[in-house]
Motif scaffolding. Structure first.
Motif, PDB file in Angstrom:
ATOM      1  N   LYS A  36       0.817  -1.200   0.000  1.00 40.91           N
ATOM      2  CA  LYS A  36       0.000   0.000   0.000  1.00 40.91           C
ATOM      3  C   LYS A  36       0.856   1.257   0.000  1.00 40.91           C
ATOM      4  CE  LYS A  36      -4.138  -1.866   2.238  1.00 40.91           C
ATOM      5  NZ  LYS A  36      -4.995  -1.829   3.447  1.00 40.91           N
ATOM      6  N   LEU A  37       1.918   1.248   0.812  1.00 45.28           N
ATOM      7  CA  LEU A  37       2.820   2.408   0.876  1.00 45.28           C
ATOM      8  C   LEU A  37       3.488   2.659  -0.469  1.00 45.28           C
ATOM      9  CD1 LEU A  37       4.525   1.832   4.364  1.00 45.28           C
ATOM     10  CD2 LEU A  37       3.033   3.730   3.755  1.00 45.28           C
ATOM     11  N   ASP A  38       3.970   1.587  -1.101  1.00 40.86           N
ATOM     12  CA  ASP A  38       4.632   1.707  -2.409  1.00 40.86           C
ATOM     13  C   ASP A  38       3.656   2.229  -3.468  1.00 40.86           C
ATOM     14  OD1 ASP A  38       7.014   0.829  -1.380  1.00 40.86           O
ATOM     15  OD2 ASP A  38       6.744  -1.266  -2.004  1.00 40.86           O
ATOM     16  N   ALA A  39       2.435   1.738  -3.429  1.00 37.67           N
ATOM     17  CA  ALA A  39       1.413   2.160  -4.408  1.00 37.67           C
ATOM     18  C   ALA A  39       1.114   3.651  -4.272  1.00 37.67           C
ATOM     19  CB  ALA A  39       0.141   1.331  -4.219  1.00 37.67           C
ATOM     20  N   ILE A  40       0.954   4.101  -3.031  1.00 34.47           N
ATOM     21  CA  ILE A  40       0.644   5.527  -2.794  1.00 34.47           C
ATOM     22  C   ILE A  40       1.821   6.404  -3.198  1.00 34.47           C
ATOM     23  CG2 ILE A  40       0.170   7.246  -1.007  1.00 34.47           C
ATOM     24  CD1 ILE A  40      -1.470   5.093   0.451  1.00 34.47           C
ATOM     25  N   LYS A  41       3.040   5.972  -2.863  1.00 31.43           N
ATOM     26  CA  LYS A  41       4.238   6.744  -3.228  1.00 31.43           C
ATOM     27  C   LYS A  41       4.391   6.834  -4.745  1.00 31.43           C
ATOM     28  CE  LYS A  41       6.932   5.759   0.956  1.00 31.43           C
ATOM     29  NZ  LYS A  41       8.059   4.989   1.526  1.00 31.43           N
ATOM     30  N   THR A  42       4.049   5.753  -5.436  1.00 31.78           N
ATOM     31  CA  THR A  42       4.113   5.743  -6.904  1.00 31.78           C
ATOM     32  C   THR A  42       3.106   6.735  -7.490  1.00 31.78           C
ATOM     33  OG1 THR A  42       4.790   3.405  -6.915  1.00 31.78           O
ATOM     34  CG2 THR A  42       3.904   4.300  -8.966  1.00 31.78           C
ATOM     35  N   LEU A  43       1.891   6.720  -6.948  1.00 29.11           N
ATOM     36  CA  LEU A  43       0.851   7.640  -7.426  1.00 29.11           C
ATOM     37  C   LEU A  43       1.234   9.099  -7.177  1.00 29.11           C
ATOM     38  CD1 LEU A  43      -2.423   5.803  -6.332  1.00 29.11           C
ATOM     39  CD2 LEU A  43      -1.714   6.288  -8.671  1.00 29.11           C
ATOM     40  N   ILE A  44       1.810   9.369  -6.009  1.00 25.47           N
ATOM     41  CA  ILE A  44       2.240  10.736  -5.690  1.00 25.47           C
ATOM     42  C   ILE A  44       3.317  11.182  -6.656  1.00 25.47           C
ATOM     43  CG2 ILE A  44       3.441  12.161  -3.970  1.00 25.47           C
ATOM     44  CD1 ILE A  44       1.976  10.530  -1.795  1.00 25.47           C
ATOM     45  N   SER A  45       4.246  10.282  -6.964  1.00 26.31           N
ATOM     46  CA  SER A  45       5.320  10.583  -7.912  1.00 26.31           C
ATOM     47  C   SER A  45       4.762  10.875  -9.309  1.00 26.31           C
ATOM     48  CB  SER A  45       6.303   9.403  -7.965  1.00 26.31           C
ATOM     49  OG  SER A  45       7.318   9.650  -8.899  1.00 26.31           O
TER      50      SER A  45
END
Length: 286
Positions: free
Chosen positions: A141-150
């Motif tokens: 979940k953390l990786d997915a959110i960080k990817t979306l923010i990027s």
């Protein structure tokens, strides 16, 4: 007794002494003395003619007619301006869409950042240390959110590069203020005898003409943006109507709970997007 009122033509009853529509007395059946009272005397005729003459004299007054004409012109001008509201030029609307998209991305990015902060609290949960499955779920979940923010950040920079700043309405307003300053400065220089009369008049007319042209352009753009805002508000009203209908169907048990919730989320998303558009456009015309 006449069957109809001689003043307004309303049907009458035998017992009527006054017309129930216009209030006039029914002359037949009224004593002659009362009829005499109802007749117009020469004095009354004179007063009526006097009033007519007064009205005629007033309406023939040149100033009154001029004032009325000017008032009509103003009303007509207002109507014409409303009637000639035109859609925004394509290039201007394109810029406005960039501003809207930029604000929309910022809103979504902030929502993800808030969600990320909330999820990061799970890293301090003791369960994160000993439960591998829980740990993997949180990390995904953390990786997915960080990817979306990027991705949002990349898109934001891309749009920022295409945006013209300040927006055209602000640029025109700045140019208008420049012309006002030039006019004031020119007048000051003329009073100090630093500019001759001929040059002063030519420059003054030039600055005024440029200022009026800029004001007209600003007015046209502002009018077009406000027209777009009206259309968006109308669209918002229609969505709210659909939403209320959806709620009605749910309460009537025509929709299952899951279908209702999914539809509600869809309505919320659509309304948020419209609110972002309206807010952005209102900011651009300030």
């Amino acid at each position: 007794m006449p069957k109809y009122c001689v003043y307004c033509g309303n049907p009458l009853k035998e017992s009527d002494k006054f017309c129930i529509i216009c209030g006039k007395p029914i002359l037949q059946g009224i004593p002659d003395k009362e009829k005499t009272k109802l007749k117009i005397t020469p004095e009354d005729s004179s007063r009526i003619n006097s009033k007519k003459n007064t009205i005629t004299e007033f309406t023939d007054d040149d100033e009154f007619l001029e004032g009325e004409s000017n008032s009509k012109k103003k009303i007509k001008k207002g109507k014409n301006r409303e009637a000639t509201e035109k859609p925004l030029p394509y290039e201007v609307k394109e810029q406005m869409i960039l501003y809207i998209d930029y604000n929309d991305i910022q809103l979504n990015k902030q929502l993800l950042i808030d969600k990320l902060k909330e999820l990061q609290k799970s890293l301090k949960d003791p369960k994160y240390e000993y439960d591998e499955e829980y740990k993997d779920t949180i990390n995904v979940k953390l990786d997915a959110i960080k990817t979306l923010i990027s991705e949002f950040k990349t898109k934001e920079d891309e749009i920022k590069g295409k945006m013209e700043e300040p927006f055209i309405v602000q640029r025109i307003q700045n140019d208008i203020e420049t012309k006002i300053f030039q006019l004031k400065n020119l007048t000051k220089e003329y009073k100090l005898h630093n500019v001759d009369k001929d040059s002063f008049e030519k420059l003054r007319d030039k600055y005024k003409e440029e200022k009026e042209s800029l004001e007209e352009e600003r007015e046209n753009l502002t009018s077009g943006i406000k027209l777009w805002i009206k259309e968006l508000k109308l669209e918002k009203t229609e969505i709210n109507s659909e939403r209320n209908l959806n709620k009605g169907r749910f309460h009537a048990k025509e929709l299952p709970n899951d279908a209702f919730k999914n539809k509600e989320k869809e309505f919320e998303t659509r309304l948020k997007k419209i609110d972002v558009k309206i807010k952005t456009l209102e900011e651009l015309v300030k």
